[in-house]
Motif scaffolding. Structure first.
Motif: not given
Length: 225
Positions: A152-165
């Motif tokens: 869950r934390s890794e997925y949240d981190l990925l989405i966070y990065f993708l939303a803030n490219q």
């Protein structure tokens, strides 16, 4: 997804949090105006659910403050006050949606997902970044044709990065995103290093390029390798 629930009715607030967390979100509660004011001043959220009538003040003032501060969170008014005047006032201040009580939790969840997709990813049902493909509704990630199993934390981190490219995200911002208001209670934010290391390892191991750049003295940036 990180959600703030501003709701003074304890049973409803807990029901909302429990349901939304089972859907894979990280939720925090604010039970009155002052607590909501403090949390929206200190932390960032993907979505904020706002009741209009709060002990100590009006949810409309919270919305006004969020917009004055140029916060990027999506805002949904969730209130028993369903008069047309309240609805118009909330929308004019900048709220994105209005859901009158009583409501079904499944409908609330659907509106949150639609709002966040619209705000962060242009309304797309899925997210594509080069060879990386994300299906938010299923929390599924693939690189090419290979499934990537993230915590869950890794997925949240990925989405966070993708939303803030292409934006530099400080280590403190990453820690706060993953831990919410509990980040202030932590003795160290070193836990983020293992999450970033594991996310990078899983993505590159599946064939993706390494898009997570370390910015010395600042934090991280998701950008083309």
């Amino acid at each position: 997804m990180k959600i703030l629930i501003i709701e003074d009715e304890p049973t409803l607030a807990e029901s909302m949090r429990t349901y939304l967390e089972t859907e894979g979100n990280r939720c925090e509660l604010a039970r009155d105006f002052d607590e909501a004011w403090d949390k929206t001043s200190l932390y960032d959220y993907d979505c904020i659910l706002v009741d209009i009538t709060l002990p100590g003040g009006s949810g409309l003032e919270i919305i006004r403050k969020l917009k004055e501060d140029n916060q990027r969170a999506g805002i949904i008014i969730v209130s028993a006050k369903d008069s047309i005047d309240d609805r118009i006032s909330g929308l004019e201040l900048g709220s994105d949606d209005y859901l009158p009580k009583p409501f079904h939790l499944a409908e609330l969840n659907a509106r949150i997902k639609a709002l966040v997709r619209r705000n962060q990813f242009g309304g797309q049902q899925h997210i594509d970044y080069r060879e990386i493909h994300v299906e938010p509704l299923q929390h599924a990630v693939t690189v090419g044709q290979q499934d990537v199993h993230l915590t869950r934390s890794e997925y949240d981190l990925l989405i966070y990065f993708l939303a803030n490219q292409n934006r530099v995200l400080t280590k403190e911002a990453v820690a706060e995103h993953l831990s919410g208001d509990q980040a202030d209670l932590l003795d160290s934010i070193d836990f983020i290093y293992s999450h970033i290391k594991n996310l990078r390892k899983k993505l590159t191991g599946a064939g993706a390029a390494d898009y997570i750049q370390s910015i010395y003295g600042l934090g991280y940036k998701w950008a083309p390798a």
